[in-house]
Scaffold this active site. Sequence first.
Site, PDB file in Angstrom:
ATOM      1  CB  THR A  54      -0.966  -0.002   1.204  1.00  0.00           C
ATOM      2  OG1 THR A  54      -0.229  -0.250   2.414  1.00  0.00           O
ATOM      3  CG2 THR A  54      -2.015  -1.086   1.035  1.00  0.00           C
TER       4      THR A  54
ATOM      5  CE  LYS B 274       0.332  -3.467   3.442  1.00  0.00           C
ATOM      6  NZ  LYS B 274      -0.401  -2.538   4.417  1.00  0.00           N
TER       7      LYS B 274
ATOM      8  CB  THR C 263      -1.388  -2.070  10.435  1.00  0.00           C
ATOM      9  OG1 THR C 263      -2.200  -2.138   9.282  1.00  0.00           O
ATOM     10  CG2 THR C 263      -0.313  -1.125  10.191  1.00  0.00           C
TER      11      THR C 263
ATOM     12  CD  GLU D 279       1.894   5.127   6.388  1.00  0.00           C
ATOM     13  OE1 GLU D 279       1.091   4.534   5.660  1.00  0.00           O
ATOM     14  OE2 GLU D 279       1.555   5.806   7.378  1.00  0.00           O
TER      15      GLU D 279
ATOM     16  CG  ASN E 127      -0.577   8.313   7.889  1.00  0.00           C
ATOM     17  OD1 ASN E 127      -1.290   7.329   7.757  1.00  0.00           O
ATOM     18  ND2 ASN E 127       0.736   8.216   8.041  1.00  0.00           N
TER      19      ASN E 127
ATOM     20  CB  THR F 113      -7.526  12.615  -1.041  1.00  0.00           C
ATOM     21  OG1 THR F 113      -6.524  13.068  -0.125  1.00  0.00           O
ATOM     22  CG2 THR F 113      -8.882  12.706  -0.373  1.00  0.00           C
TER      23      THR F 113
END
Length: 408
Positions: free
Chosen positions: A158, A184, A195, A281, A403, A408
């Site tokens: 992702t 992942k 997660t 991230e 995040n 979007t």
Amino acid sequence: MGQERYTVVEGGSVTTPKGFKAGGLHCGLKKTDRNDLAAILCEVPATAAAVYTTNLFQAAPLQVTRESLADGRLRAVVVNSGNANACTGEQGEADAYEMRSAAARHLGVAERDVAVASTGVIGELLKMDCVRSGLAQLPEKLDGGAAGAEQFSQAILTTDLVKKECCVRLTVGGEAVTIAGAAKGSGMIHPNMATMLGFVTTDAAVAGEDLLALLRAATDTTFNMITVDGDTSTNDMLIALASGLAGREPLTRQHPDWAAFVEAFTHVCRHLAMAIARDGEGAAHLIEVRVSGAADRDAARAIAKTIVGSSLVKSAVFGADANWGRIIAAAGRAGVPMSTDRVDIALGGIEVLKGSRPVAFDEAAALAYLQGDTVEITVKLADGEGEATAWGCDLTYDYVRINAAYRT
């Protein structure tokens, strides 16, 4: 010790163990043209086990997978990214079951032999027309070589920047046995199942209860010891599949080579877990916190997790600030007793605290060290023999940027 009993297979993947194929494609769940649908297929019924997220809001695919694993056997795992199919009510459950049935039909296996996993945005229904079309095309994409594994690893990502893979080989009862994994995970990572989606394949012949016990134990010291942002997702799942095609001799906890198999299996899980933490991230640094001398293992784990999960510690690492005060403050709120007057802290090999008292250190050397890719924080207590290691990453501006616009 582990390196003496197994070897890392460079370029190995989930298809390297005997009996496995994998593949992936783009079916339209992601807005980009990146792969978003994938599968692993075993040519024989594989012994299988799984562990799941501790989040109370669990995505529909977890329910389906639990049902499929009731008999401890699987032939295939089908995975989509771009949509978590979580908090989607009865329709989401129906879609997860349809994914299983359609995958089974196209792969030529029984429905109850298929596990389902999803990852992506929470609260949106799957585009089932895309899923149906993709599943019809998926069998021709499956391959037992590196190409299929590459497409699979790419399809499960992702916000990840890189794929996560690991493969090792060892000898069990005179036969070569291979263990491999792909995973992942990049955000919403927190201890006690992060997660993430993880898939481990092996051609060892392992009984179901032994495989589940091993998976739980390995998860406890690897995936359960990483954090990125303190959040635990709704879809986390780690599945292990054992084809048994490496040799006829069954591997049990009583087998003389069981300890070596455990080391090799745990290495795969640790490598994947660390890769997830490193790819957090927006992350610029991998943080490894090693705690020793705690009252017991649980105390050491609590302290290590608290330090690596501290936003202030993570921010200090991002800023290359040797602020040991944030480290000791995090240790002090871990909820476990300790001798607060006998704590030593080091950043790499640079000692910054001795007996809970500041130590004069070379600030320039500390700055240079903290600017490296990996930062090791060592905390030594004087309360017992408890030890633990936790992994995480720094907190950067990019984490907020990623995040703030995830949907979007």
